[in-house]
Motif scaffolding. Structure first.
Motif, PDB file in Angstrom:
ATOM      1  N   UNK A   1       0.716  -1.333   0.108  1.00  0.00           N
ATOM      2  CA  UNK A   1       0.137  -0.086  -0.059  1.00  0.00           C
ATOM      3  C   UNK A   1       0.903   1.173  -0.142  1.00  0.00           C
ATOM      4  N   UNK A   2       2.473   1.413   0.810  1.00  0.00           N
ATOM      5  CA  UNK A   2       2.947   2.584   0.452  1.00  0.00           C
ATOM      6  C   UNK A   2       3.823   2.470  -0.541  1.00  0.00           C
ATOM      7  N   UNK A   3       3.936   2.121  -1.471  1.00  0.00           N
ATOM      8  CA  UNK A   3       4.398   1.635  -2.494  1.00  0.00           C
ATOM      9  C   UNK A   3       3.507   2.155  -3.862  1.00  0.00           C
ATOM     10  N   UNK A   4       2.032   1.741  -3.266  1.00  0.00           N
ATOM     11  CA  UNK A   4       1.278   2.253  -4.218  1.00  0.00           C
ATOM     12  C   UNK A   4       1.424   3.495  -4.102  1.00  0.00           C
ATOM     13  N   UNK A   5       1.091   4.508  -3.188  1.00  0.00           N
ATOM     14  CA  UNK A   5       0.838   5.568  -2.554  1.00  0.00           C
ATOM     15  C   UNK A   5       2.640   6.105  -2.863  1.00  0.00           C
ATOM     16  N   UNK A   6       3.304   6.204  -2.853  1.00  0.00           N
ATOM     17  CA  UNK A   6       4.513   6.546  -3.001  1.00  0.00           C
ATOM     18  C   UNK A   6       4.157   6.906  -4.644  1.00  0.00           C
ATOM     19  N   UNK A   7       4.151   5.972  -5.294  1.00  0.00           N
ATOM     20  CA  UNK A   7       3.987   6.364  -6.946  1.00  0.00           C
ATOM     21  C   UNK A   7       2.737   6.784  -7.681  1.00  0.00           C
TER      22      UNK A   7
ATOM     23  N   UNK B   1       1.776   4.852 -24.028  1.00  0.00           N
ATOM     24  CA  UNK B   1       1.212   5.230 -26.160  1.00  0.00           C
ATOM     25  C   UNK B   1       1.670   6.890 -25.172  1.00  0.00           C
ATOM     26  N   UNK B   2       1.712   7.248 -24.087  1.00  0.00           N
ATOM     27  CA  UNK B   2       2.066   8.526 -23.890  1.00  0.00           C
ATOM     28  C   UNK B   2       3.321   9.273 -24.109  1.00  0.00           C
ATOM     29  N   UNK B   3       3.212  10.879 -23.882  1.00  0.00           N
ATOM     30  CA  UNK B   3       4.854  11.441 -23.773  1.00  0.00           C
ATOM     31  C   UNK B   3       4.522  12.222 -23.065  1.00  0.00           C
ATOM     32  N   UNK B   4       5.770  12.603 -22.165  1.00  0.00           N
ATOM     33  CA  UNK B   4       5.929  13.082 -20.837  1.00  0.00           C
ATOM     34  C   UNK B   4       6.482  12.535 -19.873  1.00  0.00           C
ATOM     35  N   UNK B   5       7.072  12.908 -18.971  1.00  0.00           N
ATOM     36  CA  UNK B   5       8.380  13.043 -18.084  1.00  0.00           C
ATOM     37  C   UNK B   5       7.011  11.092 -17.162  1.00  0.00           C
ATOM     38  N   UNK B   6       5.964  11.478 -16.781  1.00  0.00           N
ATOM     39  CA  UNK B   6       5.412  11.122 -15.847  1.00  0.00           C
ATOM     40  C   UNK B   6       5.091   9.417 -16.888  1.00  0.00           C
ATOM     41  N   UNK B   7       4.385   9.403 -18.415  1.00  0.00           N
ATOM     42  CA  UNK B   7       4.224   8.701 -18.830  1.00  0.00           C
ATOM     43  C   UNK B   7       5.495   8.182 -18.554  1.00  0.00           C
ATOM     44  N   UNK B   8       6.198   8.273 -19.312  1.00  0.00           N
ATOM     45  CA  UNK B   8       7.468   7.698 -19.897  1.00  0.00           C
ATOM     46  C   UNK B   8       8.405   6.580 -18.942  1.00  0.00           C
ATOM     47  N   UNK B   9       8.385   7.167 -16.603  1.00  0.00           N
ATOM     48  CA  UNK B   9       8.108   7.309 -16.296  1.00  0.00           C
ATOM     49  C   UNK B   9       7.511   5.707 -16.085  1.00  0.00           C
ATOM     50  N   UNK B  10       6.374   6.073 -15.917  1.00  0.00           N
ATOM     51  CA  UNK B  10       5.656   5.182 -15.816  1.00  0.00           C
ATOM     52  C   UNK B  10       5.730   3.380 -16.794  1.00  0.00           C
ATOM     53  N   UNK B  11       5.769   4.002 -17.578  1.00  0.00           N
ATOM     54  CA  UNK B  11       6.578   2.867 -18.515  1.00  0.00           C
ATOM     55  C   UNK B  11       7.639   1.993 -18.739  1.00  0.00           C
ATOM     56  N   UNK B  12       8.439   3.148 -18.204  1.00  0.00           N
ATOM     57  CA  UNK B  12       9.849   1.967 -17.705  1.00  0.00           C
ATOM     58  C   UNK B  12       9.675   1.003 -16.538  1.00  0.00           C
ATOM     59  N   UNK B  13       8.828   2.093 -15.511  1.00  0.00           N
ATOM     60  CA  UNK B  13       7.982   0.792 -14.776  1.00  0.00           C
ATOM     61  C   UNK B  13       8.164  -0.485 -14.709  1.00  0.00           C
ATOM     62  N   UNK B  14       6.901  -0.282 -15.563  1.00  0.00           N
ATOM     63  CA  UNK B  14       5.802  -1.343 -15.929  1.00  0.00           C
ATOM     64  C   UNK B  14       7.048  -1.861 -17.079  1.00  0.00           C
TER      65      UNK B  14
END
Ligand SMILES: Cc1ncc(COP(=O)(O)O)c(C=O)c1O
Length: 444
Positions: free
Chosen positions: A47-53, A62-75
């Motif tokens: 739960x803490x990690x979900x909250x932190x992310x 499919x997105x561009x931008x920092x958050x989308x790139x970060x989300x894609x690389x985490x995934x």
């Protein structure tokens, strides 16, 4: 042996273990969860990690931008953790994210032999329905026998492989039974499968959260070809499951579910599919589910899977030793503790239907267990020794009370004190059977 009352160092890692719940008499008590084989509560760290992310959560791929790139690389990078935890081959294996074990097995069944009825799949008498039904319509399915203690017969496995003379393409077997907890000798099974040119998939829904596991990629004989498991049974709810197997096995053929994220290029009359694993992950991926799973794996690694297995084994041994000395407790499968079992104990109280026992445990002391046939009807029918005629009656009359058992299943946070509370209550029920049968009669 003396055990302190809160005799488990890992309790604080799990959410909700000390929560108070109401009993049927209106009093409140601390809930006891002995239904971990069905699903486990979440780790606090999850739960803490979900909250932190969450502040960075964004669209994947499919997105561009920092958050989308970060989300894609985490995934994408999460697949490396999953492969390492399963002891898979990072160069050849891939991780396909799905909802749960059931979806993973359906996906593999769609893909494995291209729906060819000549292809024989060997399942076993002890499988969960999720590792039996997906194969039935598509292939010729046969079942490896079990013995009187509920153990799978390696002799029967080999004789079936010989009988089908090269037609068996896959052995699909649970790593451990969700009914008896019996751990299958999957590496011996892999060696036998490979000897006859078949592959093996291990349904890891029960083993992965409870004992160390390795797909042994460097050992061609004992190597596990495919592995599936569910996050919600390993302290990571949020709807993610895993299918691991050689990338090459998913390269040809259409995906079972088609849609966004699965293609390279599409016109009205042309589709070129992406490479695995993307081809098999239609729709927006479950990033939060994946974050939860990776977080749970990190916590399990910190505790150490050998430790998890030991804690649960000792509690199982303790509980079984007590249960087997209580007259009128009927145990199924292995009646004593052996090393090849998980912390799962199926039982009945003589003359009390399984669902009534479960209700008493819940209503009188807030103890959650599972009762019934645990989505493994053929296995439970065999363990209960149900004659064929009786089984026919259940088929023709759906309103007959169903046969079944009560199952307790431990997690790494359960305690000896909790086991004692269960044992004391079972003894009390047995001493006062007629009182409880009257109080909990189904008509009431
Ligand atoms: C051995 C086994 N296989 C498969 C499953 C199905 O898992 P899920 O419901 O997560 O798909 C279960 C669930 O209890 C199980 O115990």
């Amino acid at each position: 042996m003396f055990f302190p009352s809160q005799d488990n160092n890992y309790r604080s890692l799990v959410v909700g273990v000390d929560i108070k719940i109401p009993l049927s008499n209106g009093m409140y008590t601390t809930a006891i969860n002995f239904d971990n084989a069905a699903t486990t509560p979440p780790f606090t760290s999850v739960l803490q990690d979900i909250f932190a992310f969450s502040p960075y959560y964004s669209s994947i791929h499919r997105g561009s931008g920092y958050k989308s790139e970060l989300s894609s690389s985490v995934y994408e990078e999460s697949r490396i953790s999953i492969l390492a935890f399963a002891g898979a081959d990072p160069d050849n294996d891939t991780v396909i994210y799905v909802k749960n074990t059931t979806e993973a097995l359906n996906k593999l069944a769609h893909r494995f032999c291209s729906n060819d009825k000549k292809c024989v799949i060997l399942s076993s008498d002890m499988e969960h329905h999720s590792n039996d039904l997906p194969w039935r319509d598509r292939y010729t399915v046969d079942y490896v026998n079990i013995d009187n203690n509920g153990k799978l017969s390696l002799k029967d496995l080999e004789s079936k492989l010989i009988k089908y003379n090269g037609r068996v393409k896959l052995i699909t077997v649970t790593g451990a039974s969700n009914v008896t907890g019996i751990i299958n000798p999957v590496y011996d099974m892999a060696a036998i499968a490979h000897k006859y040119g078949a592959k093996i998939v291990v349904d890891g829904a029960q083993v992965i959260p409870h004992i160390p596991f390795n797909m042994k990629p460097l050992n061609p004989k004992e190597h596990i070809d495919f592995l599936v498991f569910s996050g919600h049974k390993m302290y990571a709810p949020f709807g993610v499951g895993v299918l691991i197997g050689p990338k090459q096995a998913f390269e040809s053929g259409d995906p079972d579910t088609k849609g966004g994220g699965t293609v390279q290029f599409v016109t009205h009359d042309f589709v070129s599919w992406s490479s695995p694993p993307q081809k098999d992950e239609a729709g927006t991926p479950n990033l939060m589910g994946v974050i939860a799973l990776v977080s749970a794996i990190e916590t399990l690694k910190t505790i150490n899977m050998t430790n998890v297995a030991r804690i649960e084994a000792e509690l199982t041994k303790y509980t079984l030793n007590k249960l087997k000395n209580i007259p009128d407790i009927i145990l199924y499968g292995n009646k004593t503790y052996t090393e090849d079992r998980l912390g799962i104990i199926p039982f009945n109280i003589k003359d009390i239907p399984h669902d009534i026992t479960a209700k008493i445990l819940s209503d009188e002391r807030g103890i959650s267990v599972r009762s019934g046939c645990f989505c493994a009807h053929p296995y439970v029918q065999k363990l209960l020794n149900l004659p064929k005629d009786e089984i026919k009656k259940y088929i023709s009359n759906p309103s007959l009370p169903r046969p079944g058992m009560v199952r307790i299943s431990f997690g790494l946070y359960n305690t000896y004190s909790e086991a004692d509370i269960l044992i004391n209550l079972l003894e009390k029920i047995i001493r006062n059977k007629s009182y409880y049968m009257k109080k909990y009669h189904p008509d009431k």
